[in-house]
Design an enzyme around this catalytic site. Structure first.
Site, PDB file in Angstrom:
ATOM      1  CG  HIS A  24      42.682 -61.958 -16.235  1.00  0.00           C
ATOM      2  ND1 HIS A  24      41.644 -61.184 -15.475  1.00  0.00           N
ATOM      3  CD2 HIS A  24      41.685 -61.783 -17.457  1.00  0.00           C
ATOM      4  CE1 HIS A  24      40.778 -60.591 -16.130  1.00  0.00           C
ATOM      5  NE2 HIS A  24      40.773 -60.990 -17.119  1.00  0.00           N
ATOM      6  CG  ASP A  52      37.277 -52.407 -21.321  1.00  0.00           C
ATOM      7  OD1 ASP A  52      36.849 -53.363 -22.233  1.00  0.00           O
ATOM      8  OD2 ASP A  52      37.665 -52.130 -20.335  1.00  0.00           O
ATOM      9  CG  MET A  53      34.282 -53.147 -27.365  1.00  0.00           C
ATOM     10  SD  MET A  53      33.482 -53.491 -28.930  1.00  0.00           S
ATOM     11  CE  MET A  53      33.288 -55.240 -29.234  1.00  0.00           C
ATOM     12  CB  ALA A  54      33.457 -58.875 -24.631  1.00  0.00           C
ATOM     13  CB  SER A  91      39.832 -63.839 -22.691  1.00  0.00           C
ATOM     14  OG  SER A  91      38.759 -63.887 -23.917  1.00  0.00           O
ATOM     15  N   GLY A 147      32.241 -44.486 -21.693  1.00  0.00           N
ATOM     16  CA  GLY A 147      32.849 -44.132 -20.293  1.00  0.00           C
ATOM     17  C   GLY A 147      32.404 -42.892 -19.388  1.00  0.00           C
ATOM     18  CE  LYS A 165      28.669 -55.705 -40.497  1.00  0.00           C
ATOM     19  NZ  LYS A 165      27.770 -54.436 -40.326  1.00  0.00           N
TER      20      LYS A 165
END
Length: 350
Positions: free
Chosen positions: A116, A174-176, A140, A306, A224
């Site tokens: 990870h 930064d996104m899932a 992941s 950010g 999407k």
């Protein structure tokens, strides 16, 4: 509990080194975990130390990896992680990607067979500090239903983007690729609280508000988000020759085995398209103009991606340290390396 960042780093390093990790790797890993806590991304900070320490101690993270970098073209390369520390491998690979971009305008480096790699926004910031723009992606383990499906197939498969400005501000996105992070489900379960019916599904693939019945997450924006998580899996999995889709290894199933994860860095030199000064000035201008947009009801302003993380870091610096849960701090200062909490557990670490 407020902890100075240097103290927090040393406590983390002590655990990792106690489990067998070499000092320079423990230092880099701790740096990025502290960075995450500093930014308020506590799901990827000190809370992870015991898990990593248990995996290191049980052999699931190779403490003596044979890292190697193979330049496969003018702008491309592959970094072999040998199931070593993902934080270290991803950082070294980003350094190569930045150098390729400085040399040729673009640098794309795949990182394969790693553990990870934490908050991938860190790697985007690395590039931005070198006046580069970057896109970063990693795999992941399966915990998300594909759009129209009822069974978990893909992971949360995060994407990060970073860009510099003409001042100290850095854009970090930064996104899932899911509606909500897995950590939020775990928090709701621990408190026996309900969740919105847009976050997750039960074992039948039906939307649920019962956090105890959650079986999988759902993609952001339906089809999407599903397309985005597939894109990440192709670029950071299939393209790198590592396990992909539903074959990506579990975080908890067997802590004695390497995870063989994939990660990809794409770095661009803006000066190959527009003068660097112009690019940076325009970046600063757009952030200034965003801050002038009239906020919607319930919001105090429009923040650039950010910005909240940078404000949290500033507050922590002004208030004397990073806020850490007391239980985690007691673990960090204790002598016990780990408590066998995670091995052979399910995706809820249960």
């Amino acid at each position: 509990m407020k902890v100075k960042p240097e103290e927090l780093k040393q406590l983390m390093m002590k655990k990792f080194m106690g489990a067998g990790m070499r000092e320079e790797h423990a230092s880099k890993m701790a740096d990025i975990l502290v960075w995450s806590d500093y930014k308020g991304i506590h799901s990827h900070g000190a809370v992870r130390v015991e898990y990593y320490t248990e995996r290191i101690a049980k052999g699931g993270i190779n403490v003596n990896p044979r890292f190697s970098f193979d330049r496969t073209g003018p702008c491309t390369g592959m970094f072999e992680g040998d199931n070593g520390c993902g934080y270290v491998a991803a950082s070294l690979a980003m350094e190569h990607a930045i150098e390729l971009a400085k040399e040729n305008g673009v640098g794309i480096v795949g990182v394969r067979n790693i553990s990870h790699s934490g908050s991938i926004g860190y790697y985007a910031e690395m590039a931005a500090k070198e006046s580069m723009v970057s896109i970063n992606m990693c795999q992941s383990d399966p915990m998300v239903v594909p759009f129209g499906g009822t069974e978990a197939f893909y992971g949360t498969n995060p994407i990060a983007f970073g860009a510099p400005t003409a001042d100290e501000r850095i854009v970090i996105f930064d996104m899932a690729t899911t509606v909500q992070a897995w950590g939020k489900i775990l928090v709701a379960r621990s408190r026996k609280e309900p969740i919105p019916d847009t976050w997750a599904v039960d074992e039948h693939g039906e939307p649920t508000t019962d956090s105890m019945k959650v079986n999988a997450l759902v993609p952001i924006a339906g089809a999407k988000g599903y397309g985005l998580m597939m894109m990440v899996d192709v670029l950071a999995g299939i393209m790198l020759g590592v396990p992909f889709g539903k074959h990506v290894s579990s975080m908890y199933e067997d802590l004695s085995k390497g995870r063989c994860l994939g990660h990809v860095h794409m770095v661009f030199d803006p000066s190959r398209f527009v003068p660097m000064e112009q690019f940076k000035q325009n970046m600063s201008q757009v952030l200034d103009e965003l801050s002038e947009v009239r906020p919607a009801k319930g919001f105090d302003k429009v923040y650039y991606p950010g910005e909240r993380g940078q404000l949290r870091r500033k507050r922590y610096e002004e208030n004397g340290g990073i806020e850490i849960v007391d239980e985690i701090y007691q673990y960090l200062i204790g002598e016990k390396l780990h408590f066998d909490r995670y091995d052979h557990k399910n995706k809820f670490a249960e």
